[in-house]
Design a protein around this motif. Structure first.
Motif, PDB file in Angstrom:
ATOM      1  N   VAL A  92       0.848  -1.201   0.000  1.00  0.00           N
ATOM      2  CA  VAL A  92       0.000   0.000   0.000  1.00  0.00           C
ATOM      3  C   VAL A  92       0.876   1.240   0.000  1.00  0.00           C
ATOM      4  N   TYR A  93       1.906   1.230   0.809  1.00  0.00           N
ATOM      5  CA  TYR A  93       2.811   2.368   0.856  1.00  0.00           C
ATOM      6  C   TYR A  93       3.461   2.620  -0.506  1.00  0.00           C
ATOM      7  N   VAL A  94       3.959   1.583  -1.157  1.00  0.00           N
ATOM      8  CA  VAL A  94       4.585   1.737  -2.474  1.00  0.00           C
ATOM      9  C   VAL A  94       3.569   2.264  -3.482  1.00  0.00           C
ATOM     10  N   ALA A  95       2.357   1.759  -3.428  1.00  0.00           N
ATOM     11  CA  ALA A  95       1.319   2.246  -4.344  1.00  0.00           C
ATOM     12  C   ALA A  95       1.055   3.735  -4.128  1.00  0.00           C
ATOM     13  N   ILE A  96       1.026   4.152  -2.879  1.00  0.00           N
ATOM     14  CA  ILE A  96       0.824   5.577  -2.584  1.00  0.00           C
ATOM     15  C   ILE A  96       1.984   6.392  -3.150  1.00  0.00           C
ATOM     16  N   GLN A  97       3.195   5.939  -2.900  1.00  0.00           N
ATOM     17  CA  GLN A  97       4.377   6.666  -3.374  1.00  0.00           C
ATOM     18  C   GLN A  97       4.445   6.723  -4.899  1.00  0.00           C
ATOM     19  N   GLN A  98       3.974   5.678  -5.568  1.00  0.00           N
ATOM     20  CA  GLN A  98       4.027   5.609  -7.024  1.00  0.00           C
ATOM     21  C   GLN A  98       2.756   6.168  -7.668  1.00  0.00           C
ATOM     22  N   ASP A  99       1.850   6.679  -6.831  1.00  0.00           N
ATOM     23  CA  ASP A  99       0.577   7.234  -7.299  1.00  0.00           C
ATOM     24  C   ASP A  99      -0.230   6.202  -8.092  1.00  0.00           C
ATOM     25  N   ILE A 100      -0.259   4.980  -7.561  1.00  0.00           N
ATOM     26  CA  ILE A 100      -1.027   3.890  -8.156  1.00  0.00           C
ATOM     27  C   ILE A 100      -2.357   3.822  -7.431  1.00  0.00           C
ATOM     28  N   LYS A 101      -3.440   3.792  -8.190  1.00  0.00           N
ATOM     29  CA  LYS A 101      -4.774   3.759  -7.594  1.00  0.00           C
ATOM     30  C   LYS A 101      -4.978   2.463  -6.812  1.00  0.00           C
ATOM     31  N   ILE A 102      -5.534   2.621  -5.628  1.00  0.00           N
ATOM     32  CA  ILE A 102      -5.836   1.481  -4.762  1.00  0.00           C
ATOM     33  C   ILE A 102      -7.344   1.441  -4.570  1.00  0.00           C
ATOM     34  N   THR A 103      -7.902   0.267  -4.673  1.00  0.00           N
ATOM     35  CA  THR A 103      -9.333   0.100  -4.451  1.00  0.00           C
ATOM     36  C   THR A 103      -9.530  -0.821  -3.258  1.00  0.00           C
ATOM     37  N   LEU A 104     -10.312  -0.348  -2.292  1.00  0.00           N
ATOM     38  CA  LEU A 104     -10.640  -1.177  -1.139  1.00  0.00           C
ATOM     39  C   LEU A 104     -11.925  -1.938  -1.428  1.00  0.00           C
ATOM     40  N   THR A 107       0.809   7.459   6.757  1.00  0.00           N
ATOM     41  CA  THR A 107       0.512   7.509   5.326  1.00  0.00           C
ATOM     42  C   THR A 107      -0.562   6.491   4.968  1.00  0.00           C
ATOM     43  N   VAL A 108      -0.410   5.267   5.443  1.00  0.00           N
ATOM     44  CA  VAL A 108      -1.385   4.211   5.148  1.00  0.00           C
ATOM     45  C   VAL A 108      -2.710   4.507   5.840  1.00  0.00           C
ATOM     46  N   GLU A 109      -2.669   4.944   7.087  1.00  0.00           N
ATOM     47  CA  GLU A 109      -3.896   5.248   7.820  1.00  0.00           C
ATOM     48  C   GLU A 109      -4.706   6.342   7.136  1.00  0.00           C
ATOM     49  N   LYS A 110      -4.040   7.394   6.696  1.00  0.00           N
ATOM     50  CA  LYS A 110      -4.748   8.484   6.009  1.00  0.00           C
ATOM     51  C   LYS A 110      -5.440   7.974   4.762  1.00  0.00           C
ATOM     52  N   LEU A 111      -4.768   7.135   4.012  1.00  0.00           N
ATOM     53  CA  LEU A 111      -5.384   6.575   2.808  1.00  0.00           C
ATOM     54  C   LEU A 111      -6.605   5.744   3.182  1.00  0.00           C
ATOM     55  N   LEU A 112      -6.469   4.870   4.165  1.00  0.00           N
ATOM     56  CA  LEU A 112      -7.591   4.017   4.559  1.00  0.00           C
ATOM     57  C   LEU A 112      -8.781   4.833   5.043  1.00  0.00           C
ATOM     58  N   VAL A 113      -8.532   5.794   5.906  1.00  0.00           N
ATOM     59  CA  VAL A 113      -9.623   6.633   6.413  1.00  0.00           C
ATOM     60  C   VAL A 113     -10.293   7.375   5.271  1.00  0.00           C
ATOM     61  N   SER A 114      -9.508   7.953   4.401  1.00  0.00           N
ATOM     62  CA  SER A 114     -10.056   8.707   3.284  1.00  0.00           C
ATOM     63  C   SER A 114     -10.911   7.821   2.378  1.00  0.00           C
ATOM     64  N   GLU A 115     -10.427   6.622   2.083  1.00  0.00           N
ATOM     65  CA  GLU A 115     -11.180   5.700   1.231  1.00  0.00           C
ATOM     66  C   GLU A 115     -12.480   5.256   1.893  1.00  0.00           C
ATOM     67  N   ILE A 116     -12.427   4.972   3.182  1.00  0.00           N
ATOM     68  CA  ILE A 116     -13.645   4.554   3.879  1.00  0.00           C
ATOM     69  C   ILE A 116     -14.655   5.696   3.931  1.00  0.00           C
ATOM     70  N   LEU A 117     -14.189   6.912   4.163  1.00  0.00           N
ATOM     71  CA  LEU A 117     -15.108   8.049   4.176  1.00  0.00           C
ATOM     72  C   LEU A 117     -15.725   8.267   2.797  1.00  0.00           C
ATOM     73  N   GLN A 118     -14.964   8.029   1.751  1.00  0.00           N
ATOM     74  CA  GLN A 118     -15.523   8.138   0.393  1.00  0.00           C
ATOM     75  C   GLN A 118     -16.583   7.061   0.162  1.00  0.00           C
ATOM     76  N   LEU A 119     -16.344   5.863   0.669  1.00  0.00           N
ATOM     77  CA  LEU A 119     -17.350   4.803   0.558  1.00  0.00           C
ATOM     78  C   LEU A 119     -18.614   5.170   1.326  1.00  0.00           C
ATOM     79  N   LEU A 120     -18.439   5.745   2.510  1.00  0.00           N
ATOM     80  CA  LEU A 120     -19.602   6.186   3.286  1.00  0.00           C
ATOM     81  C   LEU A 120     -20.380   7.247   2.522  1.00  0.00           C
ATOM     82  N   LYS A 121     -19.662   8.143   1.891  1.00  0.00           N
ATOM     83  CA  LYS A 121     -20.312   9.179   1.098  1.00  0.00           C
ATOM     84  C   LYS A 121     -21.101   8.535  -0.044  1.00  0.00           C
TER      85      LYS A 121
END
Length: 119
Positions: free
Chosen positions: A8-20, A75-89
């Motif tokens: 997950v960290y490498v994907a964030i650094q490489q700007d690779i889209k992650i889907t939960l 870094t990983v936590e921010k991504l996870l929280v942001s993705e979950i909040l987007q799912l809630l939205k």
């Protein structure tokens, strides 16, 4: 799993889209924004692998690249929280988490997480 955190960290650094992939029922289990934050906490230093040599090598790489486990955790936590909040939205549950969040408080662990739709 240390591999998952590192990937997950490498994907964030490489700007690779992650889907939960989270079952919709799981979204209803979080009762508050704090619970979401708590569920998304990671501890890279304590993460393991089936092979100790893998865990050691990945942790050494993380420390070499960024200097601390805390940076990767946040870094990983921010991504996870942001993705979950987007799912809630997306599932129209954002209003259940309407809270005041000081987005200017840079000392906050989640400074920079997009919470604009819950304010």
């Amino acid at each position: 799993c240390i591999w998952t955190l590192f990937e997950v960290y490498v994907a964030i650094q490489q700007d690779i889209k992650i889907t939960l992939a989270i079952p919709p029922d799981a979204l209803s289990q979080a009762g508050s924004l704090q619970e979401i934050f708590d569920l998304c906490r990671v501890d890279t230093e304590k993460a393991t692998s089936n092979f100790q040599a893998d865990a050691d090598a990945i942790k050494d790489r993380i420390l070499f690249d960024v200097g601390t486990f805390q940076y990767l955790n946040e870094t990983v936590e921010k991504l996870l929280v942001s993705e979950i909040l987007q799912l809630l939205k997306f599932h129209n549950k954002a209003s259940e988490f309407a809270v005041e969040v000081d987005q200017e408080d840079s000392s906050s662990r989640y400074f920079g997480v997009s919470l604009d739709f819950v304010l």
